[in-house]
Structures are given as C-alpha cells and as structure tokens.
Design a protein around this motif. Structure first.
Motif, PDB file in Angstrom:
ATOM      1  N   PRO A 148     -28.625 -52.612 -49.633  1.00 58.42           N
ATOM      2  CA  PRO A 148     -29.044 -52.185 -48.776  1.00 58.42           C
ATOM      3  C   PRO A 148     -28.707 -52.849 -47.247  1.00 58.42           C
ATOM      4  CG  PRO A 148     -30.966 -53.334 -50.019  1.00 58.42           C
ATOM      5  CD  PRO A 148     -29.763 -53.132 -50.816  1.00 58.42           C
ATOM      6  N   GLN A 149     -28.388 -54.128 -47.498  1.00 59.40           N
ATOM      7  CA  GLN A 149     -27.959 -54.894 -46.362  1.00 59.40           C
ATOM      8  C   GLN A 149     -26.349 -54.360 -45.662  1.00 59.40           C
ATOM      9  OE1 GLN A 149     -27.869 -55.982 -49.203  1.00 59.40           O
ATOM     10  NE2 GLN A 149     -26.690 -57.771 -49.741  1.00 59.40           N
ATOM     11  N   TRP A 150     -25.743 -53.560 -46.524  1.00 63.66           N
ATOM     12  CA  TRP A 150     -24.457 -53.146 -46.138  1.00 63.66           C
ATOM     13  C   TRP A 150     -24.354 -51.626 -45.853  1.00 63.66           C
ATOM     14  CZ3 TRP A 150     -21.722 -55.463 -51.091  1.00 63.66           C
ATOM     15  CH2 TRP A 150     -21.562 -56.878 -50.893  1.00 63.66           C
ATOM     16  N   GLN A 151     -25.762 -51.067 -45.641  1.00 64.81           N
ATOM     17  CA  GLN A 151     -25.716 -49.625 -45.609  1.00 64.81           C
ATOM     18  C   GLN A 151     -24.962 -49.092 -44.443  1.00 64.81           C
ATOM     19  OE1 GLN A 151     -29.684 -47.847 -46.298  1.00 64.81           O
ATOM     20  NE2 GLN A 151     -29.103 -45.905 -45.192  1.00 64.81           N
ATOM     21  N   THR A 152     -25.348 -49.892 -43.162  1.00 65.34           N
ATOM     22  CA  THR A 152     -24.538 -49.266 -41.948  1.00 65.34           C
ATOM     23  C   THR A 152     -23.143 -49.447 -42.107  1.00 65.34           C
ATOM     24  OG1 THR A 152     -26.452 -49.920 -40.654  1.00 65.34           O
ATOM     25  CG2 THR A 152     -24.490 -49.725 -39.567  1.00 65.34           C
ATOM     26  N   ARG A 153     -22.788 -50.455 -42.746  1.00 68.00           N
ATOM     27  CA  ARG A 153     -21.208 -50.616 -42.747  1.00 68.00           C
ATOM     28  C   ARG A 153     -20.624 -49.572 -43.461  1.00 68.00           C
ATOM     29  NH1 ARG A 153     -20.213 -56.756 -44.354  1.00 68.00           N
ATOM     30  NH2 ARG A 153     -17.893 -55.971 -43.975  1.00 68.00           N
ATOM     31  N   LEU A 154     -21.389 -49.017 -44.911  1.00 64.21           N
ATOM     32  CA  LEU A 154     -20.871 -48.380 -45.716  1.00 64.21           C
ATOM     33  C   LEU A 154     -21.088 -46.801 -45.166  1.00 64.21           C
ATOM     34  CD1 LEU A 154     -22.467 -49.860 -48.977  1.00 64.21           C
ATOM     35  CD2 LEU A 154     -20.001 -49.706 -48.589  1.00 64.21           C
ATOM     36  N   GLU A 155     -21.808 -46.507 -44.268  1.00 62.70           N
ATOM     37  CA  GLU A 155     -22.103 -45.549 -43.660  1.00 62.70           C
ATOM     38  C   GLU A 155     -21.106 -45.097 -42.997  1.00 62.70           C
ATOM     39  OE1 GLU A 155     -25.792 -45.424 -42.090  1.00 62.70           O
ATOM     40  OE2 GLU A 155     -26.824 -44.485 -43.801  1.00 62.70           O
ATOM     41  N   ARG A 156     -20.374 -46.156 -42.099  1.00 65.05           N
ATOM     42  CA  ARG A 156     -19.363 -46.218 -41.227  1.00 65.05           C
ATOM     43  C   ARG A 156     -17.797 -45.748 -42.133  1.00 65.05           C
ATOM     44  NH1 ARG A 156     -20.480 -51.108 -36.945  1.00 65.05           N
ATOM     45  NH2 ARG A 156     -22.377 -50.125 -36.019  1.00 65.05           N
ATOM     46  N   ILE A 157     -17.878 -46.464 -43.136  1.00 68.04           N
ATOM     47  CA  ILE A 157     -16.802 -46.528 -43.887  1.00 68.04           C
ATOM     48  C   ILE A 157     -16.590 -44.852 -44.298  1.00 68.04           C
ATOM     49  CG2 ILE A 157     -16.026 -46.990 -46.434  1.00 68.04           C
ATOM     50  CD1 ILE A 157     -16.576 -49.950 -45.651  1.00 68.04           C
ATOM     51  N   LEU A 158     -17.852 -44.466 -44.801  1.00 61.46           N
ATOM     52  CA  LEU A 158     -17.675 -42.862 -45.247  1.00 61.46           C
ATOM     53  C   LEU A 158     -17.140 -42.065 -44.239  1.00 61.46           C
ATOM     54  CD1 LEU A 158     -20.760 -42.418 -47.670  1.00 61.46           C
ATOM     55  CD2 LEU A 158     -18.232 -42.129 -48.159  1.00 61.46           C
ATOM     56  N   ALA A 159     -17.875 -42.253 -42.969  1.00 57.55           N
ATOM     57  CA  ALA A 159     -17.468 -41.366 -41.913  1.00 57.55           C
ATOM     58  C   ALA A 159     -15.881 -41.631 -41.374  1.00 57.55           C
ATOM     59  CB  ALA A 159     -18.463 -41.718 -40.692  1.00 57.55           C
ATOM     60  N   ALA A 160     -15.429 -42.728 -41.582  1.00 56.05           N
ATOM     61  CA  ALA A 160     -14.069 -42.836 -41.237  1.00 56.05           C
ATOM     62  C   ALA A 160     -13.380 -42.335 -42.351  1.00 56.05           C
ATOM     63  CB  ALA A 160     -13.878 -44.446 -41.006  1.00 56.05           C
ATOM     64  N   SER A 161     -13.701 -42.449 -43.495  1.00 53.24           N
ATOM     65  CA  SER A 161     -12.810 -41.868 -44.748  1.00 53.24           C
ATOM     66  C   SER A 161     -12.623 -40.391 -44.522  1.00 53.24           C
ATOM     67  CB  SER A 161     -13.589 -42.210 -46.100  1.00 53.24           C
ATOM     68  OG  SER A 161     -13.403 -43.681 -46.293  1.00 53.24           O
ATOM     69  N   ASP A 162     -14.055 -39.834 -44.249  1.00 57.10           N
ATOM     70  CA  ASP A 162     -13.726 -38.271 -43.880  1.00 57.10           C
ATOM     71  C   ASP A 162     -12.864 -37.839 -42.805  1.00 57.10           C
ATOM     72  OD1 ASP A 162     -15.847 -37.932 -45.721  1.00 57.10           O
ATOM     73  OD2 ASP A 162     -17.522 -37.965 -44.375  1.00 57.10           O
ATOM     74  N   ASN A 163     -12.718 -38.688 -41.912  1.00 60.70           N
ATOM     75  CA  ASN A 163     -11.946 -38.475 -40.682  1.00 60.70           C
ATOM     76  C   ASN A 163     -10.264 -38.647 -41.088  1.00 60.70           C
ATOM     77  OD1 ASN A 163     -11.212 -38.281 -37.626  1.00 60.70           O
ATOM     78  ND2 ASN A 163     -10.363 -40.088 -37.953  1.00 60.70           N
ATOM     79  N   LEU A 164     -10.237 -39.822 -42.146  1.00 59.73           N
ATOM     80  CA  LEU A 164      -8.861 -40.022 -42.331  1.00 59.73           C
ATOM     81  C   LEU A 164      -8.494 -38.894 -43.255  1.00 59.73           C
ATOM     82  CD1 LEU A 164      -6.812 -42.343 -42.814  1.00 59.73           C
ATOM     83  CD2 LEU A 164      -7.805 -42.771 -44.964  1.00 59.73           C
ATOM     84  N   GLY A 165      -9.182 -38.333 -44.200  1.00 60.73           N
ATOM     85  CA  GLY A 165      -8.977 -37.236 -45.074  1.00 60.73           C
ATOM     86  C   GLY A 165      -8.658 -36.125 -44.263  1.00 60.73           C
ATOM     87  N   ALA A 166      -9.232 -35.801 -43.294  1.00 63.14           N
ATOM     88  CA  ALA A 166      -9.043 -34.533 -42.481  1.00 63.14           C
ATOM     89  C   ALA A 166      -7.688 -34.627 -41.858  1.00 63.14           C
ATOM     90  CB  ALA A 166     -10.332 -34.406 -41.526  1.00 63.14           C
ATOM     91  N   ASN A 167      -7.353 -35.858 -41.637  1.00 59.01           N
ATOM     92  CA  ASN A 167      -6.042 -35.873 -41.044  1.00 59.01           C
ATOM     93  C   ASN A 167      -4.728 -36.424 -41.913  1.00 59.01           C
ATOM     94  OD1 ASN A 167      -6.410 -35.718 -37.998  1.00 59.01           O
ATOM     95  ND2 ASN A 167      -8.364 -36.723 -38.671  1.00 59.01           N
ATOM     96  N   THR A 168      -5.042 -36.212 -43.135  1.00 60.03           N
ATOM     97  CA  THR A 168      -4.109 -36.744 -43.973  1.00 60.03           C
ATOM     98  C   THR A 168      -3.063 -35.250 -44.144  1.00 60.03           C
ATOM     99  OG1 THR A 168      -5.413 -38.258 -45.312  1.00 60.03           O
ATOM    100  CG2 THR A 168      -3.360 -37.182 -46.599  1.00 60.03           C
ATOM    101  N   PRO A 169      -1.691 -35.636 -44.017  1.00 61.18           N
ATOM    102  CA  PRO A 169      -0.897 -34.824 -43.984  1.00 61.18           C
ATOM    103  C   PRO A 169      -0.839 -33.943 -45.379  1.00 61.18           C
ATOM    104  CG  PRO A 169       0.208 -36.751 -43.247  1.00 61.18           C
ATOM    105  CD  PRO A 169      -1.149 -36.960 -43.641  1.00 61.18           C
ATOM    106  N   GLU A 170      -1.081 -32.683 -45.600  1.00 58.68           N
ATOM    107  CA  GLU A 170      -1.095 -31.903 -46.672  1.00 58.68           C
ATOM    108  C   GLU A 170       0.514 -31.867 -47.218  1.00 58.68           C
ATOM    109  OE1 GLU A 170      -3.394 -30.429 -48.252  1.00 58.68           O
ATOM    110  OE2 GLU A 170      -5.110 -30.860 -46.731  1.00 58.68           O
TER     111      GLU A 170
END
Length: 326
Positions: free
Chosen positions: A179-201
C-alpha cells in the motif's frame, strides 16, 4: 505410479507405462513399434495443465522423445492444428532458413493431450550471459518476422485495450500487497494508459503473444519456436517489445543492471527493423515499457524476485517520464 489431481484424474493413465504403450500404439503412428523407457512430469499447474516427457525406443533401437501437453479444460486441438500448419508451411526440420517448430505427432483425446517431438538444444536464455549472443539475437528477430508472415489465420485477437486491461487487473494486486506504493502505481497505470493511447497502430497479423527467451530453443544453427498457445492477431511490435523487456528484467536480476545486455537487444531490434520496417521502432519501445510494468506484478509473485520489485517500479517511472515527489 502415484499422481493426484482432482481435475485431471486421467493423468494416472498418462503416467502408467503399460497404459501409455497401449494408448500410444492405438493413437500415434510414430509409436506403433515402440516400448516406453521412461515417463516424467516436467511441469504441472494443479488443476490446469501438465507437461509430460515420454522416452520411447522403437524396434531398431532408435530413441524417440515426445512432449505431451495436457489441458484440464479440454484437449487443445487448436494449438495442435496451428503447429501442424506451421510445420507443413516452412517451419519443418528441413527449413532452409533454420527456423522451425517442434514436429507435432498426434492427439490423445482420452487424456486431453497433444504431443510433439522433443527438440534438442538450449533455451535462448542460456545465451544471454555469453559473449556470443549476437547470432541468436539476429536469428530470433528473423524467427519472429517469419511467424508474422506465416499467414495462418488466428482465431482470436489481442489489442492495446487487452494489454492495458491486463495491467489494470494485475497492478491493483501489487497495491494491496504494498500500500505504500499505491500513489506511484496509480500514476504508472495512468501513464501506461496514455502511452497505449498514443502507440502507433500496425496492420495486425499472427503473433506469438508470449514471446520471450524461454520460448526459443537454439540447436546449433537451427532455432525452434515453442508454446504457441496464445497465438493471435496483434501488433507484431508486441512480440519484440515483450522479448526485449524480458531480457532487461533478466539482466536486472542476474547482473543488477538492466542495460548489461544492450548489445543483444540492439542486434535483435536492428535485424527486426531491417525485415519489418523502421516504422515499428516507436511501438516496440512502448511495448517494452508496458511489459516492464507487467513485470512489477510478476516480480511480486515470486520470493526470489521480490528484491527487484521496487527497482522495476523505478525503471517504469523513468521510461514513463513520471516525476517523483521524493
């Protein structure tokens, strides 16, 4: 021969030499004149699947080694037919490019099993700590590209949405554990979503989808692709990105530095881009990052990998350009 699995009770027969000989002679042309020398369980996931090695000797003294793949939810006819199609379409032992799959030899529905010949050689992971890793890296790139060009219709697909869904299923489990990493992991998930949305098809084709060093056997100048159970229509960059991320994770655990095997990675990527096109590079880099994010979860599931969980977290933050509050 003792063996117990409530969901896979038929495994008793699959391990009994007398029953194996009877069943093999009925179902497998390759085993008509064979006796069983040895039976050994290689891997067993309780209630899910089992991998069994059979050593046979025919009437002229030839040793035949087979691998039986058992699945609790039913015989995997699709994987057998896929491997048979590949074997008959340029992936046989005699392929001029040195890229093959193990020969499929038959199905035993009674045991929910299909079988292939066991191939000799070393898994490519064993080359990672050697100085001669450039050659297998280039051939591995060629093998991935050959699979992508095989034109065998997949029965399912894997999209970027599927890739991100897996992260959203797995990473919250790490939050519960740490649980001490929750904020960091939430940011990683959000950034991963952004990365995926911009990955070339890319135009989807048949991909391995679970491509990493343990899935490749190298036998001198010939290479064998293993475990095509997840074969599907997807972005070919996924296979290369997944493979590179596994190399970096292995390097981190083995050498304490994820960049030690950079030459191996560069050789693999360079050869793949020569074959498939330079336009795949951005997507490969994105899939490397997303696979490393998945490895945060994987590392948390094995005691020997736990010391590297936070190191992977740091690496993912760097790749996703997340600025720490610390």
């Amino acid at each position: 021969m003792g063996f117990c699995d409530e969901k896979m009770g038929f495994l008793g027969d699959a391990l009994d030499r007398v029953r194996v000989e009877e069943c093999f002679r009925e179902c497998l042309a390759i085993a008509k004149n064979c006796r069983v020398q040895n039976v050994r369980v290689i891997r067993h996931k309780l209630g899910r699947r089992c991998l069994i090695e059979y050593v046979l000797i025919n009437d002229v003294g030839e040793v035949i080694r087979l691998i039986g793949k058992v699945r609790a939810k039913g015989t995997d006819f699709y994987s057998y037919e896929l491997q048979k199609s590949l074997w008959e379409s340029g992936f046989g032992d005699d392929s001029s490019d040195g890229i093959s799959v193990p020969e499929p030899v038959g199905i035993i529905p009674e045991w929910q099993m299909w079988l292939q010949r066991q191939v000799e050689g070393e898994i490519s992971t064993q080359f990672l700590s050697r100085n001669n890793g450039i050659f297998p890296a280039q051939l591995i790139a060629e093998a991935a590209h050959k699979l992508h060009q095989a034109n065998i219709p997949p029965r399912r697909s894997h999209t970027m949405s599927d890739e991100l869904r897996i992260l959203h299923e797995r990473i919250p489990l790490v939050m519960q554990q740490y649980p001490q990493w929750q904020t960091r992991l939430e940011r990683i998930l959000a950034a991963s979503d952004n990365l995926g949305a911009n990955t070339p098809e890319a135009k989807r084709c048949g991909i391995h989808r679970d491509f990493y060093p343990d899935q490749v056997i190298v036998n001198n100048s010939r290479l064998y692709l293993l475990d095509l159970d997840l074969y599907c229509a997807g972005n070919p960059a996924l296979d290369i990105g997944n493979f590179i991320a596994h190399i970096q994770e292995y390097s981190l655990r083995t050498f304490g530095n994820f960049q030690v095997l950079q030459n191996y990675e560069n050789a693999l990527i360079t050869r793949f881009l020569q074959l498939a096109g330079k336009e795949f590079l951005p997507a490969i880099q994105d899939y490397i990052t997303l696979t490393l994010v998945r490895h945060i979860y994987i590392s948390s599931q094995f005691p020997e990998r736990l010391p590297f969980t936070e190191v992977l977290l740091n690496l993912c933050e760097q790749r996703l350009k997340i600025i720490s509050d610390l």
